[in-house]
Design a protein around this motif. Structure first.
Motif, short mmCIF file in Angstrom:
data_model
loop_
_atom_site.label_atom_id
_atom_site.label_comp_id
_atom_site.label_asym_id
_atom_site.label_seq_id
_atom_site.Cartn_x
_atom_site.Cartn_y
_atom_site.Cartn_z
N LYS A 1 0.95 -1.18 -0.13
CA LYS A 1 0.29 0.28 -0.20
C LYS A 1 0.77 1.57 -0.05
O LYS A 1 1.93 1.30 0.68
N VAL B 1 -10.65 16.95 -7.14
CA VAL B 1 -11.75 17.14 -7.50
C VAL B 1 -12.47 17.76 -6.98
O VAL B 1 -13.37 19.05 -7.73
N GLU B 2 -12.37 18.49 -5.82
CA GLU B 2 -13.14 20.17 -4.71
C GLU B 2 -11.82 20.81 -5.15
O GLU B 2 -12.95 22.08 -4.41
N GLN C 1 -9.68 21.38 3.48
CA GLN C 1 -10.27 19.92 3.59
C GLN C 1 -9.96 19.33 2.19
O GLN C 1 -10.10 19.99 1.11
N ALA D 1 -10.37 13.32 -0.98
CA ALA D 1 -9.25 12.29 -1.37
C ALA D 1 -10.03 11.90 0.04
O ALA D 1 -10.30 12.80 0.76
N PRO D 2 -10.54 10.74 0.03
CA PRO D 2 -10.69 9.72 1.07
C PRO D 2 -9.57 9.51 1.54
O PRO D 2 -8.66 9.42 1.66
N SER D 3 -9.66 9.79 3.10
CA SER D 3 -8.65 9.50 4.25
C SER D 3 -9.19 9.65 5.31
O SER D 3 -9.37 9.15 5.67
N VAL D 4 -7.64 8.38 6.51
CA VAL D 4 -7.91 8.45 7.43
C VAL D 4 -7.32 9.68 8.49
O VAL D 4 -5.80 10.38 8.46
N PRO E 1 -3.33 -4.35 7.51
CA PRO E 1 -2.88 -6.00 6.65
C PRO E 1 -1.67 -6.13 5.98
O PRO E 1 -1.51 -6.72 5.69
N TYR F 1 -10.24 -3.00 3.70
CA TYR F 1 -8.54 -3.65 3.84
C TYR F 1 -8.96 -4.88 3.68
O TYR F 1 -7.87 -6.14 3.64
N GLU G 1 -12.48 -0.01 -7.82
CA GLU G 1 -12.18 0.88 -6.77
C GLU G 1 -13.32 1.56 -6.08
O GLU G 1 -14.13 0.92 -6.25
N VAL H 1 -14.69 3.63 -2.78
CA VAL H 1 -14.36 4.91 -1.79
C VAL H 1 -15.48 4.94 -0.67
O VAL H 1 -16.47 4.81 -0.88
N ALA I 1 -11.12 2.99 7.70
CA ALA I 1 -11.47 3.02 6.48
C ALA I 1 -10.94 4.68 5.76
O ALA I 1 -11.77 5.66 6.69
N PRO I 2 -9.89 5.08 4.62
CA PRO I 2 -9.96 6.46 4.34
C PRO I 2 -11.25 6.57 4.17
O PRO I 2 -12.23 5.74 3.43
N SER I 3 -11.63 8.06 4.45
CA SER I 3 -13.39 8.32 4.43
C SER I 3 -12.81 9.64 3.96
O SER I 3 -12.08 10.69 3.84
N VAL I 4 -14.15 10.21 3.19
CA VAL I 4 -14.52 11.83 2.68
C VAL I 4 -15.55 12.02 3.63
O VAL I 4 -16.56 11.16 3.67
N GLU I 5 -15.86 13.08 4.39
CA GLU I 5 -16.14 13.71 5.74
C GLU I 5 -17.87 14.50 5.29
O GLU I 5 -17.55 15.21 4.48
N TYR J 1 -19.83 16.60 -3.94
CA TYR J 1 -18.71 15.53 -4.19
C TYR J 1 -19.40 14.72 -5.36
O TYR J 1 -18.49 14.11 -6.29
N LEU K 1 -17.00 13.94 -8.77
CA LEU K 1 -15.95 12.69 -9.40
C LEU K 1 -16.26 12.47 -10.46
O LEU K 1 -17.10 12.77 -11.92
#
Lengths: 345, 345
Positions: free
Chosen positions: A2, A45-46, A85, A88-91, A125, B41, B74, B76, B88-92, B120, B124
């Motif tokens: 990853k 994207v945004e 902000q 992108a999906p993020s942790v 993982p 994951y 893919e 999201v 999990a990476p996420s868009v808030e 959003y 995309l």
């Protein structure tokens, strides 16, 4: 495998002359968010900006995205403290963006970020991760951390002429503000990063420590910022081996100590040459002239490409495609617009 | 193509007997976060739970992840308002988790969530998205929205015996609390969702509206919760065609109106049969018995598998592999543990 892109901001980037990671300081705050979107989606994207340097050099995210499109590896964005902000999906790591290092505390909640990143690194993982960064002003905070830890201090720059004297002055003020002399934070990485670092450095160090603790192989993809992150890991007491992938542009930069730092810190260093001189294109010309050099895991991505059966010529072709896609929709008033025409020709 | 999983929580799920999306109400709050990690994951990473129903049926995330591993699409994660943080990476999306629908406001900041999701969805760059959901209690809020809009109201359930009477009582209280009669919110989807919906419904509707506005094809992957989201889109005034993918288990559920709702709302509905009866395994047996039925985009993922050249037998093999990986490390006191042994046999 990853590819983990760690994004963040530090107010340090607003010091005049410190960073080229954006056309101007107002746009620079959006660079990490835009880089994350480019890596994830292939375009912003945004976030309403394509990061370019003041001279028009496009963000190294273009290169990392191009390699990703060739190799199809998975990416994750870790938000260490971005000021803008991202879509992108993020942790999310706890705590805010970084302060100007000349303030008493450069990284609020540095320990919380480190421990959160460490837990995440432990939990991933994957057998192997490549860790990347994007934070304007990050070589100055790297210098701050290396100085506080008592390591070598010749860091690289995204600018063609490295403003090392300016960086040293800023770092000197940073240590003064925290009551530290050079080397005072040796063995105390969290003190070093809180005093003179940035949110990305503490997060990259935490990710690396956690991943190594759970048996995951770690490669830091980047230049002297990754040297500083590696120094934090070593000063934390970690002795496990891990690696650094950087670009030939960083390796060729005589103003930086990346190779000596790798030797000091017992890192296996690989520098990959994407042979950009072979292709005459504005997406690559600035690197040949000595600008940008690294960032957004460019060296990490190129190292993965070199290990794969994908030809570097195919990577360069993809760089052109990503660049043209990015600049196709740039409005005329955008600092990158004058280069958009060149790309289309 | 991108598979967009929308996660969230509503306090409505804590009403006794409403949901089977978790072994008990304390664990149920973690189900969306764990589902997001399993999809991303292949296993829960930092969320300390494998979601199972009270009878031990594993989360449909297992199925969607298995299809993802076969097809390599893919994903999201969009965090519409989860009560438990996900790694999990996420868009808030803005705003908190949902309230109990029996309160005056079921979805705080419903419009902000909708508009953020819409922006959003517009941004995309994909030609096509499949939108999925995970929110315990979501069929009750779907019933709430359908009732407020004046649409058909027979929703499905993750429980083998659909507690429709209980759901109707809850929705009746929900509308009372907001001063609405059934059908009063026709043409005003944001009023319907704020009064009796949940954060995921408003976000899925916003994503769909935005994506359709920018010419992206949309498929809603799910059962009657997606019928409710589609109703919100139609009541917003959108006439563009879009589709729904669900499972054969939902299509066979005589207590639900999914097919009639699709016809009313002009949705192209496809129900995919994964032929789980062909494989005798605890990861699939509960579906054959009529439990779970749908969720986490299971119908969407299976529809993508059916369109591809991957055989359904290969999907089932992968389901077994994902399930065994998930349950290999389950501690003995976990509600899924008694089923872990069965899986290993």
């Amino acid at each position: 495998m990853k590819f983990v892109l760690t994004i963040g901001n530090t107010e340090t980037a607003k010091i005049d002359g410190i960073s080229a990671a954006g056309a101007n300081p107002d746009l620079m705050v959006h660079t990490p968010s835009a880089d994350a979107e480019i890596l994830t989606y292939g375009e912003p994207v945004e976030t309403p900006v394509v990061p370019v340097s003041p001279t028009g050099c496009p963000t190294p995210a273009v290169i990392s995205r191009a390699v990703r499109e060739c190799l199809e590896f998975e990416t994750v964005v870790v938000d260490a403290g971005a000021a803008s902000q991202t879509s992108a999906p993020s942790v999310e790591m706890p705590g805010p963006a970084g302060n100007d290092v000349r303030e008493e505390v450069a990284v609020p909640e540095a320990e919380a970020k480190f421990e959160s990143a460490r837990a995440y690194g432990q939990a991933l993982p994957d057998d192997e991760i490549v860790v990347a960064e994007t934070i304007p002003g990050g070589t100055t905070t790297a210098l701050g951390v290396l100085t506080a830890l008592g390591e070598r201090t010749d860091v690289s720059s995204s600018l063609p002429e490295n403003p090392l004297e300016l960086k040293r002055d800023v770092v000197s003020e940073a240590l003064d503000a925290s009551g530290l002399e050079p080397g005072d934070a040796a063995g105390d990485p969290l003190e070093a990063v809180a005093a003179a670092g940035d949110p990305v450095l503490t997060t990259v160090a935490g990710l690396t420590v956690g991943a190594l603790e759970s048996g995951t192989e770690v490669t830091l993809g980047g230049g002297t910022q990754m040297s500083a992150a590696a120094a934090l890991v070593r000063h934390y007491g970690v002795t496990e081996s891990f690696s650094q992938f950087t670009t030939s542009f960083i390796a060729a930069d005589e103003s930086s100590d990346v190779q000596e730092l790798a030797a000091d810190l017992d890192l296996d260093l690989t520098a990959t040459d994407p042979e950009f001189a072979e292709t005459d294109h504005p997406a690559m010309d600035a690197y040949v002239r000595g600008e940008a050099k690294e960032g957004v895991g460019m060296g990490g991505a190129l190292g993965l490409a070199a290990e794969s059966d994908v030809e570097m010529a195919a990577v360069r072709e993809r760089v052109v495609a990503v660049y043209d896609r990015l600049l196709a929709d740039v409005p005329e008033e955008h600092p990158a617009a004058e280069h958009a025409g060149t790309a289309a020709e």
